[in-house]
Design a protein around this motif. Structure first.
Motif, short mmCIF file in Angstrom:
data_model
loop_
_atom_site.label_atom_id
_atom_site.label_comp_id
_atom_site.label_asym_id
_atom_site.label_seq_id
_atom_site.Cartn_x
_atom_site.Cartn_y
_atom_site.Cartn_z
N MET A 146 0.92 -1.25 0.09
CA MET A 146 0.47 -0.18 0.04
C MET A 146 0.86 1.31 -0.12
O MET A 146 0.67 2.46 -1.03
N VAL A 147 1.87 1.57 0.72
CA VAL A 147 3.23 2.31 0.96
C VAL A 147 3.47 2.49 -0.93
O VAL A 147 3.73 3.35 -0.82
N ARG A 148 3.96 2.07 -0.54
CA ARG A 148 5.10 2.23 -2.12
C ARG A 148 4.31 1.84 -3.26
O ARG A 148 4.61 3.03 -4.14
N LEU A 149 2.62 1.96 -3.55
CA LEU A 149 1.69 1.98 -3.79
C LEU A 149 1.78 3.83 -4.52
O LEU A 149 1.62 4.20 -5.43
N THR A 150 1.65 3.89 -3.02
CA THR A 150 1.39 5.41 -2.73
C THR A 150 2.63 5.90 -3.51
O THR A 150 1.92 6.83 -4.19
N GLY A 151 3.92 5.47 -3.20
CA GLY A 151 5.04 6.03 -3.17
C GLY A 151 5.34 6.18 -4.50
O GLY A 151 5.72 7.00 -4.96
N VAL A 152 4.42 5.03 -5.47
CA VAL A 152 5.41 5.34 -6.43
C VAL A 152 3.59 6.17 -7.84
O VAL A 152 4.36 7.38 -8.98
N GLY A 153 2.64 6.03 -6.90
CA GLY A 153 2.19 6.76 -8.06
C GLY A 153 2.19 8.54 -7.79
O GLY A 153 1.60 9.32 -8.65
N THR A 154 2.50 8.77 -6.40
CA THR A 154 2.70 10.46 -6.26
C THR A 154 4.18 10.74 -7.14
O THR A 154 4.12 12.13 -7.60
N LEU A 155 5.19 9.56 -8.07
CA LEU A 155 6.46 9.66 -8.10
C LEU A 155 6.06 10.39 -9.51
O LEU A 155 6.51 10.85 -10.37
N VAL A 156 4.84 9.50 -10.22
CA VAL A 156 4.47 9.61 -11.27
C VAL A 156 3.70 10.89 -11.79
O VAL A 156 3.42 11.41 -12.09
N LEU A 157 2.91 10.95 -10.34
CA LEU A 157 2.41 12.55 -10.19
C LEU A 157 3.52 13.22 -11.00
O LEU A 157 2.67 14.06 -10.89
N SER A 158 4.40 13.20 -9.66
CA SER A 158 5.31 13.95 -9.82
C SER A 158 5.15 14.91 -11.12
O SER A 158 5.76 16.20 -11.70
N TRP A 189 -1.77 16.02 -5.81
CA TRP A 189 0.40 15.74 -5.24
C TRP A 189 0.63 16.08 -3.68
O TRP A 189 1.43 15.51 -2.65
N VAL A 190 0.34 17.29 -3.45
CA VAL A 190 0.58 18.01 -2.23
C VAL A 190 0.05 16.76 -1.10
O VAL A 190 0.41 16.62 -0.12
N ALA A 191 -1.43 16.74 -0.94
CA ALA A 191 -1.70 15.72 -0.27
C ALA A 191 -1.33 13.87 0.09
O ALA A 191 -0.98 14.02 1.22
N LEU A 193 2.95 10.40 3.11
CA LEU A 193 3.95 10.02 3.14
C LEU A 193 4.73 10.65 3.73
O LEU A 193 5.31 9.62 4.50
N THR A 194 5.27 12.67 3.91
CA THR A 194 5.57 13.01 4.75
C THR A 194 5.78 11.74 6.16
O THR A 194 6.10 11.82 6.95
N ILE A 195 4.18 12.62 6.80
CA ILE A 195 3.80 11.58 7.93
C ILE A 195 4.43 10.94 8.14
O ILE A 195 4.65 9.99 9.09
N TRP A 196 3.60 9.34 7.47
CA TRP A 196 4.24 8.45 7.81
C TRP A 196 5.80 7.74 8.06
O TRP A 196 5.50 7.08 8.78
N GLN A 197 6.47 8.32 7.43
CA GLN A 197 7.83 8.13 7.14
C GLN A 197 8.81 9.48 8.61
O GLN A 197 9.52 8.75 8.93
N SER A 225 -10.29 12.10 -4.56
CA SER A 225 -9.59 13.37 -5.64
C SER A 225 -10.25 12.91 -7.00
O SER A 225 -10.64 13.72 -7.55
N LEU A 226 -10.80 11.28 -6.98
CA LEU A 226 -12.07 10.94 -8.02
C LEU A 226 -13.09 12.15 -7.93
O LEU A 226 -13.06 12.63 -9.10
#
Length: 258
Positions: free
Chosen positions: A181-193, A220-222, A227-231, A251-252
């Protein structure tokens, strides 16, 4: 009936078969070996449909709701095929396949997809990249939300001590679901970046394109904040799962009303 609709109907049926075979396997207490295969065949049909629409548009096919739904289904499918097996989350296909199937069925409804799209005269490459990467990111973020739902289902079963059901026995460990869940969120945020960066380089003109750009920035900010809070500060997996699911749904809605 156009070739695009035929391919989409085939893709919808195949992804539906993936979900059905997975659920049948769970009911009998064993693992489905066909879920990934059906999803792979569905992915091929989705590629064919998007290829045809791309030729008709002369650009990335993201100009109407039907094309966006197909692109999003394609994105979710490819991330599932890449990540579902890597992190021992074959059960993710049982949860994601019905979502993909519904998106594809909706895309072929009358009036959802333009039957006679106009071919683009000029193409703005940065806008194309912004739109494509933004929608692509939602494939990973959508799967992260589905993983979050899986976590909440498993957590509820643990609290209710339903540890002998076939569904519980086929769930991956809580740690694997949380990590994916965290990895997919990170990958999605990276692609959105990447999508946001391309949006900064496209011509800034008033209109719907800029509204979608600022919506992408807000999303992207959200996700970056989450992710920052999680880390940094830490967060319970339950709260992380709820946050990922809620943020994806919100977001949808934001993009739907723009």
């Amino acid at each position: 009936m156009t070739h695009t609709i035929i391919y989409l109907l085939i893709a919808a049926l195949l992804s539906g078969m993936a979900g059905y075979s997975g659920m049948r396997a769970l009911q009998h207490g064993h693992r489905s070996r066909w879920t990934v295969a059906w999803m792979l065949f569905s992915f091929i049909a989705q590629c064919a449909a998007l290829g045809i629409r791309g030729e008709l548009r002369g650009q990335c096919p993201l100009s109407d709701l039907g094309e966006i739904l197909v692109f999003l289904a394609w994105s979710m499918t490819i991330f599932y095929l890449l990540i579902g097996s890597t992190y021992r989350l074959s059960l993710l296909g049982v949860f994601s396949a019905p979502v993909v199937s519904v998106m594809l069925w909706v895309s072929v409804l009358p009036g959802v997809m333009d039957p006679k799209p106009e071919k683009a005269i000029t193409v703005e490459p940065w806008y194309e990249m912004h739109a494509a990467l933004s929608v692509l990111s939602y494939g990973a973020l959508g799967l992260a939300a589905i993983a979050g739902v899986m976590f909440m289902v498993l957590n509820k079963m643990l609290k209710a001590r339903e540890v002998k059901s076939g569904l519980f026995l086929k769930f991956p460990p809580v740690s694997s679901i949380t990590a994916s869940m965290v990895r997919l969120t990170g990958v999605g945020t990276l692609v959105l970046s990447g999508g946001v960066f391309c949006g900064l380089l496209m011509p800034h003109e008033a209109g719907g394109s800029m509204a979608h750009f600022w919506a992408a920035v807000a999303v992207w900010v959200a996700y970056t904040t989450l992710l920052t809070i999680w880390q940094v500060r830490g967060m319970t997996p339950s709260r992380m799962a709820l946050s990922v699911v809620t943020l994806f749904l919100v977001s949808l809605v934001v993009f739907a009303v723009l």
